[in-house]
Design a protein around this motif. Structure first.
Motif, short mmCIF file in Angstrom:
data_model
loop_
_atom_site.label_atom_id
_atom_site.label_comp_id
_atom_site.label_asym_id
_atom_site.label_seq_id
_atom_site.Cartn_x
_atom_site.Cartn_y
_atom_site.Cartn_z
N LEU A 31 0.94 -1.14 -0.07
CA LEU A 31 -0.19 0.12 0.20
C LEU A 31 0.80 1.13 -0.07
N GLU A 32 1.09 1.99 -1.09
CA GLU A 32 1.66 3.44 -1.16
C GLU A 32 0.84 4.40 -0.44
N PHE A 33 1.39 4.78 0.79
CA PHE A 33 0.73 5.70 1.56
C PHE A 33 1.00 7.22 1.78
N GLY A 34 0.32 7.81 0.89
CA GLY A 34 0.57 9.20 0.41
C GLY A 34 0.13 10.25 1.64
N SER A 166 6.85 -9.82 6.25
CA SER A 166 6.06 -10.93 6.93
C SER A 166 4.68 -11.09 7.29
N ARG A 167 4.07 -9.54 6.71
CA ARG A 167 2.73 -9.51 6.98
C ARG A 167 1.99 -9.28 5.82
N GLU A 168 0.62 -9.21 5.86
CA GLU A 168 -0.24 -9.08 4.86
C GLU A 168 -0.24 -7.69 4.16
N LEU A 169 -0.20 -6.61 5.04
CA LEU A 169 -0.24 -5.38 4.60
C LEU A 169 1.18 -4.64 4.87
N LEU A 182 6.33 4.59 -4.78
CA LEU A 182 5.81 4.00 -6.04
C LEU A 182 6.53 2.73 -6.52
N ALA A 183 7.87 3.23 -6.84
CA ALA A 183 8.84 2.38 -7.31
C ALA A 183 9.33 1.31 -6.29
N THR A 184 9.44 1.45 -5.07
CA THR A 184 9.49 0.61 -4.17
C THR A 184 8.47 -0.64 -3.95
N CYS A 185 7.16 -0.13 -4.33
CA CYS A 185 6.13 -1.21 -4.28
C CYS A 185 6.37 -1.86 -5.47
N LEU A 186 6.42 -1.44 -6.65
CA LEU A 186 6.71 -2.14 -8.00
C LEU A 186 7.76 -3.01 -7.83
N SER A 187 8.80 -2.50 -7.17
CA SER A 187 10.07 -3.41 -7.44
C SER A 187 9.83 -4.68 -6.56
N GLN A 188 9.17 -4.41 -5.44
CA GLN A 188 8.56 -5.46 -4.38
C GLN A 188 7.77 -6.50 -5.10
N GLN A 198 1.86 -14.55 -4.59
CA GLN A 198 0.85 -13.77 -5.22
C GLN A 198 1.07 -12.36 -4.00
N ALA A 199 1.01 -11.18 -4.84
CA ALA A 199 0.84 -9.81 -4.26
C ALA A 199 0.43 -8.71 -4.96
N GLY A 200 -0.26 -7.68 -4.46
CA GLY A 200 -0.73 -6.70 -5.36
C GLY A 200 -0.53 -5.26 -4.62
N TYR A 201 -0.87 -4.36 -5.38
CA TYR A 201 -0.43 -2.90 -4.95
C TYR A 201 -1.93 -1.91 -5.03
N ALA A 202 -1.95 -1.16 -4.01
CA ALA A 202 -2.84 -0.11 -4.09
C ALA A 202 -2.41 1.18 -3.70
N LYS A 203 -3.07 2.21 -3.88
CA LYS A 203 -2.70 3.49 -3.56
C LYS A 203 -3.53 4.13 -2.39
#
Length: 486
Positions: A31-34, A166-169, A182-188, A198-203
């Motif tokens: 979760l990208e936390f702005g 190690s955690r869900e969020l 954002l780049a950190t989330c996408l790299s992960q 399996q993993a996802g991204y949200a903002k």
């Protein structure tokens, strides 16, 4: 001010919606936390929104959350400073870590983005590791963000160190823009996919509010807050095309969306979102309970931003274009300086006395003023008058004895070299606190200080930084005329 926002509903709805998004991606979400952790802008335009609501929302999911803080290594090297707090980005990271830990939230690591063996960044890494914080390195990627073939490869995201989580969020936050969230989330996501996970991204961004209209005053107030950045709200064209529904986003997310789609397709095989709006998890708009109250509060915010810009323009801090943009936003919102009641009262008091004056609107709508005297500046006088009114103290009673004021003036003029013996707001509060030790009336006045939060103040001249900061710390909403004292 009328309450326009249900904070309790927000805490429940927002955390529930994030849990649903975690489930959508199979149990892991970046979760990208702005925005700021303590959101005072939101509390002003959404009456009822608590400034710490974002942190309290995370606490609702405490056992699921871990936090990764991103900081640009180049920002460490050049000692970049947060304008609102006046501290460097690296110090702010330490502040974040301490804050999260005090609340019992798990900070798993810090990632140094655009790392290039900068000496300052390496020294900061040593400090973090001494605190028990794991540190990872992400590097500048040639062609980012447009060269997707190179970005999503072993030479792109593949060169970044994988952040062990190690955690869900996984909440990815930062001390400011340009830190690489954002780049950190996408790299992960790239590394997780390479590992078959399996993993996802949200903002997560509070503003603009996607399910309010483009020219709703709440959204216009966000544009006013970012007027110097040239951010603009706009209709999300991708959402409109995909669903036939009008939603609001801002230009940078809309412009970046096609690139993000290409990156998602290379990492996951397909993009899970049909629009920039889809990426967001913001539920603020669903928790507004009095639309008119938020409109009125937002118009007041736009007017305040306009006066701030006029003063900044006077001091050479912003361009004429910023002021013109704020004038346009006021017109769009149907706002006018005459709606800010304290302005007329401050100017009338200044006209009457021929000296700088101030006015404050108390929570019950009562207006009190402060004038310049031999002992007190207008702001200090206003402070005492407001505390008297709130405490039901007779106006003719003195809260501070001359026995206390005289030594402070002596110190200022004879020892510290000040030409002006009048007390500023911080000095009058110190004097009041000293008097409170022996004077029950002064003690009663001191007890009213918390009731100043959210009050409106206007000054007939630009105030000193000391007075500005004191009002800010007390949570008072201040505006000034764009002129210096003659």
């Amino acid at each position: 001010m009328s309450i326009g926002f249900d904070n309790d509903k927000y805490l429940h709805t927002q955390s529930q919606h994030i849990r649903e998004r975690i489930a959508q991606f199979g149990g892991k979400l970046y979760l990208e936390f702005g925005g700021k952790l303590h959101d005072y802008h939101a509390s002003r335009v959404l009456p009822g929104f608590q400034p710490d609501a974002k942190l309290r929302m995370l606490l609702q999911m405490k056992e699921q959350v871990e936090i990764v803080i991103a900081i640009n290594a180049a920002d460490i090297e050049r000692n970049k400073v947060r304008g609102d707090l006046g501290i460097t980005y690296d110090r702010d990271v330490i502040r974040y870590i301490d804050l999260f830990r005090e609340l019992g939230l798990y900070v798993s690591s810090v990632v140094l983005t655009r790392f290039n063996d900068q000496p300052g960044a390496k020294a900061f890494q040593n400090r973090l590791e001494g605190m028990g914080i794991r540190v990872y390195h992400h590097f500048a990627i040639a062609g980012y963000p447009s060269d997707t073939a190179h970005i999503v490869s072993d030479e792109g995201f593949g060169q970044n160190e994988f952040i062990e989580t190690s955690r869900e969020l996984v909440v990815v936050t930062a001390p400011g823009p340009g830190s690489g969230k954002l780049a950190t989330c996408l790299s992960q996501l790239y590394h997780e996919h390479q590992r078959g996970i399996q993993a996802g991204y949200a903002k997560f961004e509070t503003f603009p509010i996607w399910n309010l209209t483009l020219n709703h005053p709440v959204n216009l107030a966000y544009e006013a807050a970012t007027a110097d950045l040239n951010d603009v709200n706009m209709i999300d064209p991708f959402h409109l095309e995909a669903y036939g529904t009008t939603t609001v986003n801002y230009n940078r997310d809309v412009e970046a969306y096609p690139v993000l789609v290409a990156i998602f397709e290379k990492i996951l095989g397909q993009c899970p979102y049909k629009s920039p709006t889809d990426m967001g998890v913001n539920m603020v708009g669903n928790c507004i309970i009095d639309d008119q109250a938020t409109r009125e509060a937002s118009c007041q915010e736009i007017i305040r931003r306009y006066y701030d810009a006029l003063c900044d323009q006077k001091q050479g801090k912003v361009s004429d274009e910023v002021v013109k943009k704020l004038e346009l936003l006021m017109k769009k919102a149907g706002a006018d300086p005459s709606q800010r009641t304290v302005i007329a009262h401050a100017l009338a008091r200044a006209e009457e006395t021929g000296l700088p004056a101030t006015a404050m609107e108390l929570p019950d709508g009562q207006i009190v003023t402060g004038r310049t005297s031999d002992l007190l500046g207008a702001s200090a006088s206003l402070m005492l008058n407001a505390l008297k009114a709130l405490g039901g103290i007779r106006d003719e009673l003195h809260l501070i004895s001359p026995v206390v004021i005289d030594p402070i003036q002596h110190l200022k003029v004879d020892h510290l070299g000040n030409r002006n013996p009048r007390l500023h707001t911080d000095e009058v509060l110190i004097a009041l606190s000293i008097s409170a030790a022996t004077n029950p009336t002064a003690e009663l006045a001191m007890e009213q200080l918390s009731r100043l939060r959210g009050c409106q103040v206007h000054s007939s001249v630009i105030l000193s930084q000391v007075d500005v900061q004191t009002f800010k710390r007390l949570g008072v909403n201040l505006t000034c005329e764009p002129r210096y004292r003659a």
